[in-house]
Scaffold this motif. Sequence first.
Motif, PDB file in Angstrom:
ATOM      1  N   ALA A 137       0.833  -1.208   0.000  1.00 35.00           N
ATOM      2  CA  ALA A 137       0.000   0.000   0.000  1.00 35.00           C
ATOM      3  C   ALA A 137       0.866   1.256   0.000  1.00 35.00           C
ATOM      4  O   ALA A 137       0.417   2.319  -0.419  1.00 35.00           O
ATOM      5  CB  ALA A 137      -0.927  -0.012   1.214  1.00 35.00           C
ATOM      6  N   ALA A 138       2.110   1.141   0.468  1.00 27.99           N
ATOM      7  CA  ALA A 138       2.984   2.308   0.554  1.00 27.99           C
ATOM      8  C   ALA A 138       3.630   2.655  -0.786  1.00 27.99           C
ATOM      9  O   ALA A 138       4.215   3.718  -0.937  1.00 27.99           O
ATOM     10  CB  ALA A 138       4.074   2.075   1.600  1.00 27.99           C
ATOM     11  N   VAL A 139       3.512   1.759  -1.763  1.00 30.44           N
ATOM     12  CA  VAL A 139       4.078   2.068  -3.084  1.00 30.44           C
ATOM     13  C   VAL A 139       3.250   3.188  -3.709  1.00 30.44           C
ATOM     14  O   VAL A 139       2.023   3.114  -3.755  1.00 30.44           O
ATOM     15  CB  VAL A 139       4.075   0.812  -3.992  1.00 30.44           C
ATOM     16  CG1 VAL A 139       4.528   1.179  -5.397  1.00 30.44           C
ATOM     17  CG2 VAL A 139       4.979  -0.260  -3.415  1.00 30.44           C
ATOM     18  N   ASP A 140       3.926   4.232  -4.149  1.00 32.24           N
ATOM     19  CA  ASP A 140       3.279   5.409  -4.728  1.00 32.24           C
ATOM     20  C   ASP A 140       2.310   5.007  -5.845  1.00 32.24           C
ATOM     21  O   ASP A 140       2.695   4.373  -6.820  1.00 32.24           O
ATOM     22  CB  ASP A 140       4.385   6.326  -5.286  1.00 32.24           C
ATOM     23  CG  ASP A 140       3.820   7.631  -5.817  1.00 32.24           C
ATOM     24  OD1 ASP A 140       2.587   7.799  -5.808  1.00 32.24           O
ATOM     25  OD2 ASP A 140       4.635   8.483  -6.230  1.00 32.24           O
ATOM     26  N   SER A 141       1.048   5.395  -5.691  1.00 34.18           N
ATOM     27  CA  SER A 141       0.038   4.975  -6.667  1.00 34.18           C
ATOM     28  C   SER A 141       0.321   5.553  -8.051  1.00 34.18           C
ATOM     29  O   SER A 141      -0.116   5.010  -9.062  1.00 34.18           O
ATOM     30  CB  SER A 141      -1.350   5.397  -6.195  1.00 34.18           C
ATOM     31  OG  SER A 141      -1.429   6.802  -6.147  1.00 34.18           O
ATOM     32  N   ARG A 142       1.060   6.657  -8.107  1.00 29.53           N
ATOM     33  CA  ARG A 142       1.401   7.237  -9.407  1.00 29.53           C
ATOM     34  C   ARG A 142       2.353   6.320 -10.182  1.00 29.53           C
ATOM     35  O   ARG A 142       2.355   6.317 -11.405  1.00 29.53           O
ATOM     36  CB  ARG A 142       2.042   8.617  -9.234  1.00 29.53           C
ATOM     37  CG  ARG A 142       1.116   9.831  -9.330  1.00 29.53           C
ATOM     38  CD  ARG A 142      -0.183   9.594  -9.995  1.00 29.53           C
ATOM     39  NE  ARG A 142      -0.582  10.695 -10.877  1.00 29.53           N
ATOM     40  CZ  ARG A 142      -1.734  10.734 -11.536  1.00 29.53           C
ATOM     41  NH1 ARG A 142      -2.611   9.754 -11.412  1.00 29.53           N
ATOM     42  NH2 ARG A 142      -2.025  11.748 -12.322  1.00 29.53           N
ATOM     43  N   LEU A 143       3.178   5.559  -9.466  1.00 29.69           N
ATOM     44  CA  LEU A 143       4.069   4.611 -10.141  1.00 29.69           C
ATOM     45  C   LEU A 143       3.253   3.488 -10.778  1.00 29.69           C
ATOM     46  O   LEU A 143       3.561   3.027 -11.875  1.00 29.69           O
ATOM     47  CB  LEU A 143       5.079   4.019  -9.158  1.00 29.69           C
ATOM     48  CG  LEU A 143       6.101   4.982  -8.551  1.00 29.69           C
ATOM     49  CD1 LEU A 143       7.015   4.246  -7.589  1.00 29.69           C
ATOM     50  CD2 LEU A 143       6.918   5.650  -9.639  1.00 29.69           C
ATOM     51  N   LEU A 144       2.192   3.076 -10.077  1.00 35.31           N
ATOM     52  CA  LEU A 144       1.326   2.039 -10.630  1.00 35.31           C
ATOM     53  C   LEU A 144       0.600   2.572 -11.861  1.00 35.31           C
ATOM     54  O   LEU A 144       0.458   1.877 -12.869  1.00 35.31           O
ATOM     55  CB  LEU A 144       0.310   1.574  -9.578  1.00 35.31           C
ATOM     56  CG  LEU A 144       0.889   1.170  -8.223  1.00 35.31           C
ATOM     57  CD1 LEU A 144      -0.204   0.642  -7.312  1.00 35.31           C
ATOM     58  CD2 LEU A 144       1.965   0.119  -8.407  1.00 35.31           C
ATOM     59  N   ALA A 145       0.163   3.834 -11.769  1.00 33.34           N
ATOM     60  CA  ALA A 145      -0.503   4.460 -12.914  1.00 33.34           C
ATOM     61  C   ALA A 145       0.467   4.567 -14.081  1.00 33.34           C
ATOM     62  O   ALA A 145       0.120   4.245 -15.224  1.00 33.34           O
ATOM     63  CB  ALA A 145      -1.033   5.837 -12.517  1.00 33.34           C
ATOM     64  N   ALA A 146       1.705   4.984 -13.800  1.00 36.07           N
ATOM     65  CA  ALA A 146       2.708   5.118 -14.863  1.00 36.07           C
ATOM     66  C   ALA A 146       2.940   3.779 -15.543  1.00 36.07           C
ATOM     67  O   ALA A 146       3.024   3.691 -16.769  1.00 36.07           O
ATOM     68  CB  ALA A 146       4.017   5.650 -14.280  1.00 36.07           C
ATOM     69  N   SER A 147       3.007   2.724 -14.755  1.00 32.57           N
ATOM     70  CA  SER A 147       3.225   1.392 -15.298  1.00 32.57           C
ATOM     71  C   SER A 147       2.073   0.982 -16.225  1.00 32.57           C
ATOM     72  O   SER A 147       2.302   0.455 -17.314  1.00 32.57           O
ATOM     73  CB  SER A 147       3.376   0.394 -14.153  1.00 32.57           C
ATOM     74  OG  SER A 147       3.538  -0.904 -14.643  1.00 32.57           O
ATOM     75  N   ALA A 148       0.847   1.264 -15.793  1.00 31.47           N
ATOM     76  CA  ALA A 148      -0.319   0.911 -16.611  1.00 31.47           C
ATOM     77  C   ALA A 148      -0.340   1.717 -17.905  1.00 31.47           C
ATOM     78  O   ALA A 148      -0.591   1.177 -18.980  1.00 31.47           O
ATOM     79  CB  ALA A 148      -1.605   1.143 -15.817  1.00 31.47           C
TER      80      ALA A 148
END
Lengths: 203, 229
Positions: free
Chosen positions: B111-122
Amino acid sequence: MADGRSSRHVRRKVTDRGRIELRLRDPEFTLDVGFMLRSGITILFGPSGAGKSTLLDCIAGLRLLDEGRIEVSGVVFFEHASAINRSVQWRRVGYVFQELALFPHLSVEQNITYGIASLPKNVRRERVDRIVEAMRISHLRRRRPAEISGGEARRVALARSLVTDPRILLLDEPLAGLDIPRGPRSSTIFGRGTSCIEFLSFM
Amino acid sequence: MDWQALWLTIRLATLVAGLLFVLGLPIAYWIAFSRWRWKFFVEAVVGLPIVLPPTVLGFYLLVALGPRSPLGRVWIALTGHTLAFTFSGLVIGSIIYSLPFAVQPFATAFAAVDSRLLAASAVLGASRLRTFWRVVLPLSLPGLLTGVGLSFAHTAGEFGVVLMIGGNIPGVTRTVSIDIYDRVQSFDYASANETALALLVFSFIVLVLLYGLNRGWRTGGVRGMYGGR
């Protein structure tokens, strides 16, 4: 569904590059936007909180919309009426976030190749070579995001998006922290609080 | 020192920590990213072993694994013996008992992983699975290590559950903590102290290593964290 990649050259001369109409209801605000995209650059101005970043998120497919239709380069991303909602991955947009969101555990080069991992190795290398040259970041390939300057990081993020040959390039606050000469033009034309949708002619 | 009990304990704890790593990842992923409104219910179930007396947990496990329960009967049909009072039974009990010690650090790290990094990956075209392997997992490394270390140490030190579902069979279910209890019961304080001290030192070393590594990760910068590949 038409393939945006092959039809790109045919459509190049057409000025109308897409239409965006959308409505998004959030507990805190309602975003209601409608405009036509023309080839070249579309810039959105607005004070912070106006919904510029939210709009870009909607185009990229990162947020669920209530109503509307998003069409880019002849490809429908979202259409409420016919229940079309393409996934983020499918849309193939380039999106440089305001906060860049470079992967901190990967090198500059690994960041750039992240979106083109499925391409053959020689194509991959050729594209990366070209983009790092164009962005003047060749010397940073092995560094990590924490080891480069803010302006360099911005160019890396731009390279990471451009190298995937996206249908459309979304830039959120593109002038924040850019290594550009501080002349009156750049600051007066864009100013702070700018989001920019650009149609691409890179690849 | 009962070397047989020590060896059994190490085997049990290693196996349980390994299995919890595999089982804990998807559960933690779901807890960290699901938007289901009744998610807290699942979180409460997973967290139950933290507050429940081990004897209560052990008692219900004993019933659930015993010959009268459906699970117990299936197991008997498959293997010819009951789950209770076996090493396998001990493994199952320990997995449930130590589950929150693996899942909670995993979930917190995810949960601590920056959600923007997940968005960038997608946005860059990566599927959820690829995003998990390439972004979420590497950035959660300290939390993963904490979860595995804690579940190992917690399993190595468990007593109530082992006694309830495993009994005290040398070489099969007799762990170090049971061995200590046994020796105290027979007033053999000297050798009880020997084993207890070993367990104390061991647990302390595990925690020192965990916290030390985590600290190094936080302050050592990104280069140190990933070895400057």
